[in-house]
Motif scaffolding. Structure first.
Motif, PDB file in Angstrom:
ATOM      1  N   LEU A   5       0.633  -1.007  -0.418  1.00 39.29           N
ATOM      2  CA  LEU A   5       0.354  -0.187  -0.299  1.00 39.29           C
ATOM      3  C   LEU A   5       0.908   1.495   0.295  1.00 39.29           C
ATOM      4  N   ARG A   6       2.089   1.242   0.539  1.00 42.87           N
ATOM      5  CA  ARG A   6       3.024   2.173   0.891  1.00 42.87           C
ATOM      6  C   ARG A   6       3.465   3.008  -0.102  1.00 42.87           C
ATOM      7  N   MET A  46       4.356 -11.562 -10.663  1.00 38.94           N
ATOM      8  CA  MET A  46       3.165 -10.357 -10.850  1.00 38.94           C
ATOM      9  C   MET A  46       1.539 -11.045 -10.498  1.00 38.94           C
ATOM     10  N   THR A  47       1.425 -12.421 -10.401  1.00 34.26           N
ATOM     11  CA  THR A  47       0.315 -12.868  -9.914  1.00 34.26           C
ATOM     12  C   THR A  47       0.525 -12.353  -8.461  1.00 34.26           C
ATOM     13  N   THR A  48       1.726 -12.727  -7.554  1.00 34.60           N
ATOM     14  CA  THR A  48       1.775 -12.478  -6.357  1.00 34.60           C
ATOM     15  C   THR A  48       0.579 -10.830  -5.584  1.00 34.60           C
ATOM     16  N   VAL A  49       1.760  -9.965  -6.358  1.00 34.72           N
ATOM     17  CA  VAL A  49       1.521  -8.143  -6.586  1.00 34.72           C
ATOM     18  C   VAL A  49      -0.006  -8.367  -6.956  1.00 34.72           C
ATOM     19  N   LYS A  50      -0.649  -8.724  -8.248  1.00 28.42           N
ATOM     20  CA  LYS A  50      -2.516  -7.792  -8.479  1.00 28.42           C
ATOM     21  C   LYS A  50      -3.218  -9.150  -7.056  1.00 28.42           C
ATOM     22  N   THR A  51      -2.696 -10.224  -6.957  1.00 26.79           N
ATOM     23  CA  THR A  51      -3.530 -10.508  -5.583  1.00 26.79           C
ATOM     24  C   THR A  51      -3.712  -9.130  -4.005  1.00 26.79           C
ATOM     25  N   HIS A  52      -2.307  -9.095  -4.043  1.00 27.49           N
ATOM     26  CA  HIS A  52      -2.106  -7.884  -2.947  1.00 27.49           C
ATOM     27  C   HIS A  52      -3.264  -7.003  -3.046  1.00 27.49           C
ATOM     28  N   VAL A  53      -2.615  -6.526  -4.762  1.00 26.06           N
ATOM     29  CA  VAL A  53      -3.798  -5.128  -4.458  1.00 26.06           C
ATOM     30  C   VAL A  53      -5.308  -5.954  -4.493  1.00 26.06           C
ATOM     31  N   SER A  54      -5.814  -6.668  -5.114  1.00 30.96           N
ATOM     32  CA  SER A  54      -7.008  -7.196  -4.877  1.00 30.96           C
ATOM     33  C   SER A  54      -7.388  -7.070  -3.887  1.00 30.96           C
ATOM     34  N   HIS A  55      -5.789  -7.533  -3.222  1.00 33.71           N
ATOM     35  CA  HIS A  55      -6.983  -7.710  -1.128  1.00 33.71           C
ATOM     36  C   HIS A  55      -7.081  -6.279  -0.695  1.00 33.71           C
ATOM     37  N   LEU A  56      -5.548  -5.901  -0.827  1.00 29.26           N
ATOM     38  CA  LEU A  56      -6.007  -3.889  -0.413  1.00 29.26           C
ATOM     39  C   LEU A  56      -7.749  -2.897  -0.891  1.00 29.26           C
ATOM     40  N   LEU A  57      -7.850  -3.219  -2.370  1.00 30.89           N
ATOM     41  CA  LEU A  57      -8.651  -2.778  -2.408  1.00 30.89           C
ATOM     42  C   LEU A  57     -10.877  -3.016  -1.349  1.00 30.89           C
ATOM     43  N   ALA A  58     -10.304  -4.566  -1.126  1.00 28.59           N
ATOM     44  CA  ALA A  58     -11.077  -5.145  -0.802  1.00 28.59           C
ATOM     45  C   ALA A  58     -11.076  -4.449   0.713  1.00 28.59           C
ATOM     46  N   LYS A  59      -9.960  -4.724   0.927  1.00 28.11           N
ATOM     47  CA  LYS A  59      -9.569  -4.747   2.966  1.00 28.11           C
ATOM     48  C   LYS A  59     -10.201  -3.099   3.032  1.00 28.11           C
ATOM     49  N   THR A  60     -10.047  -2.268   2.059  1.00 27.74           N
ATOM     50  CA  THR A  60     -10.189  -0.535   2.394  1.00 27.74           C
ATOM     51  C   THR A  60     -11.349   0.009   1.654  1.00 27.74           C
ATOM     52  N   GLY A  61     -11.774  -1.393   1.281  1.00 26.48           N
ATOM     53  CA  GLY A  61     -13.188  -0.128   0.599  1.00 26.48           C
ATOM     54  C   GLY A  61     -12.521   0.857  -0.690  1.00 26.48           C
ATOM     55  N   ARG A  94      -6.662   2.477  -7.895  1.00 23.91           N
ATOM     56  CA  ARG A  94      -5.595   2.375  -7.120  1.00 23.91           C
ATOM     57  C   ARG A  94      -5.479   4.186  -6.768  1.00 23.91           C
ATOM     58  N   VAL A  95      -6.120   4.750  -6.911  1.00 26.78           N
ATOM     59  CA  VAL A  95      -6.360   6.704  -6.775  1.00 26.78           C
ATOM     60  C   VAL A  95      -7.049   6.471  -5.214  1.00 26.78           C
ATOM     61  N   GLN A  96      -8.206   6.009  -4.704  1.00 28.06           N
ATOM     62  CA  GLN A  96      -8.491   5.817  -3.860  1.00 28.06           C
ATOM     63  C   GLN A  96      -8.237   4.849  -2.935  1.00 28.06           C
ATOM     64  N   LEU A  97      -6.899   3.957  -2.931  1.00 25.97           N
ATOM     65  CA  LEU A  97      -6.075   3.450  -2.522  1.00 25.97           C
ATOM     66  C   LEU A  97      -4.818   4.847  -1.933  1.00 25.97           C
ATOM     67  N   VAL A  98      -4.208   5.496  -2.956  1.00 20.21           N
ATOM     68  CA  VAL A  98      -3.196   6.402  -2.664  1.00 20.21           C
ATOM     69  C   VAL A  98      -4.139   7.050  -1.399  1.00 20.21           C
ATOM     70  N   LEU A  99      -5.190   7.485  -1.085  1.00 20.13           N
ATOM     71  CA  LEU A  99      -5.882   8.519  -0.492  1.00 20.13           C
ATOM     72  C   LEU A  99      -6.014   7.989   0.918  1.00 20.13           C
ATOM     73  N   THR A 100      -6.477   6.546   0.927  1.00 22.94           N
ATOM     74  CA  THR A 100      -6.104   5.319   2.175  1.00 22.94           C
ATOM     75  C   THR A 100      -4.952   5.411   2.492  1.00 22.94           C
ATOM     76  N   ALA A 101      -4.235   5.305   1.945  1.00 21.42           N
ATOM     77  CA  ALA A 101      -3.025   4.919   2.380  1.00 21.42           C
ATOM     78  C   ALA A 101      -2.726   6.209   3.311  1.00 21.42           C
ATOM     79  N   MET A 102      -2.468   7.785   2.975  1.00 22.68           N
ATOM     80  CA  MET A 102      -2.065   9.177   3.310  1.00 22.68           C
ATOM     81  C   MET A 102      -3.040   9.039   4.552  1.00 22.68           C
ATOM     82  N   ARG A 103      -4.939   8.898   4.549  1.00 24.12           N
ATOM     83  CA  ARG A 103      -5.355   9.604   5.822  1.00 24.12           C
ATOM     84  C   ARG A 103      -5.192   7.810   7.238  1.00 24.12           C
ATOM     85  N   ALA A 104      -4.516   6.892   6.337  1.00 30.59           N
ATOM     86  CA  ALA A 104      -4.271   5.402   7.659  1.00 30.59           C
ATOM     87  C   ALA A 104      -2.983   5.757   8.119  1.00 30.59           C
TER      88      ALA A 104
END
Length: 238
Positions: free
Chosen positions: A176-177, A196-211, A215-225
């Motif tokens: 996420l960072r 690449m498969t592992t990275v995509k899995t991590h990204v998918s989990h991050l999207l699901a866990k943070t709602g 990726r744009v919203q992931l950036v905002l989540t990372a900063m707010r968190a």
């Protein structure tokens, strides 16, 4: 071997010379085709229903429905295709409005053709893109507390949100960072020595866990968190 299915793109802008120029550039690509063109948001909404496309390029300023309101309605109606907003204006309101409306990309009309083509492919693949200038404005807005969801701050209305990144593993926090610092999936692979498969899995989990929607919203989540500091992200993109 079957032929590659081209990315179907729709163009919506009230400047016919611009759409004609974009249509020529896109049509010259083997992996893209221009499905239709519209001069206003209302027409784009109708065409998106009758002739769905993969990616819609929308001008932010149009008569009647502007690009942001058109995006909002497309998303609300569950229209197929992802939206990229094009504008000559690099302003906070447009960037934040586009993200809130559900756009997957925000590009300046001065973006070089090669970068625009890459952006269309990136968005079609499920990622998000924002031009460097608008990105800086977005991050500056986060710093001021004016970004989408920025109201979710800590006590006193400022600072990280406690528990926003709760439930993430250490590796997911690291990914996420790095996403917040602007690394692509391939760069994540190279930096973390992951497939690449592992990275995509991590990204998918991050999207699901943070709602997060993308990726744009992931950036905002990372900063707010508090996973990454706004100043660090700004320095990385300088």
């Amino acid at each position: 071997m079957s032929a590659q299915v081209p990315v179907r793109v729709a163009l919506t802008d009230d400047e016919p010379l611009l759409t004609a120029g974009l249509a020529m550039i896109l049509s010259a690509q083997e992996d893209m085709e221009v499905a239709w063109q519209a001069a206003d948001g209302a027409t784009a909404l109708r065409r998106a229903v009758s002739d769905p496309v993969d990616v819609l390029l929308l001008d932010v300023q149009m008569p009647g429905l502007d690009g942001i309101e058109t995006t909002r309605r497309l998303v609300a109606e569950g229209a197929q295709g992802r939206v990229v907003i094009l504008t000559t204006f690099d302003t906070d309101g447009y960037v934040l409005g586009a993200i809130e409306a559900g756009a997957a990309g925000f590009l300046l009309k001065s973006t070089p053709p090669a970068d625009l083509l890459d952006a269309i492919r990136t968005v079609h693949a499920g990622d998000s893109v924002i031009s460097p200038g608008p990105t800086r404005r977005l991050l500056a807005a986060v710093r001021r507390g004016a970004a989408p969801g920025a109201g979710r701050t800590g006590p006193g209305g400022a600072g990280p949100v406690p528990g926003l990144a709760a439930g993430l593993t250490e590796r997911e926090r690291e990914v996420l960072r790095l996403i917040a610092l602007g690394l692509t999936n391939q760069e994540l692979c190279d930096r973390l020595w992951l497939s690449m498969t592992t990275v995509k899995t991590h990204v998918s989990h991050l999207l699901a866990k943070t709602g997060s929607r993308d990726r744009v919203q992931l950036v905002l989540t990372a900063m707010r968190a508090g996973v990454v500091d706004v100043e660090e992200v700004l320095a990385e993109g300088a």
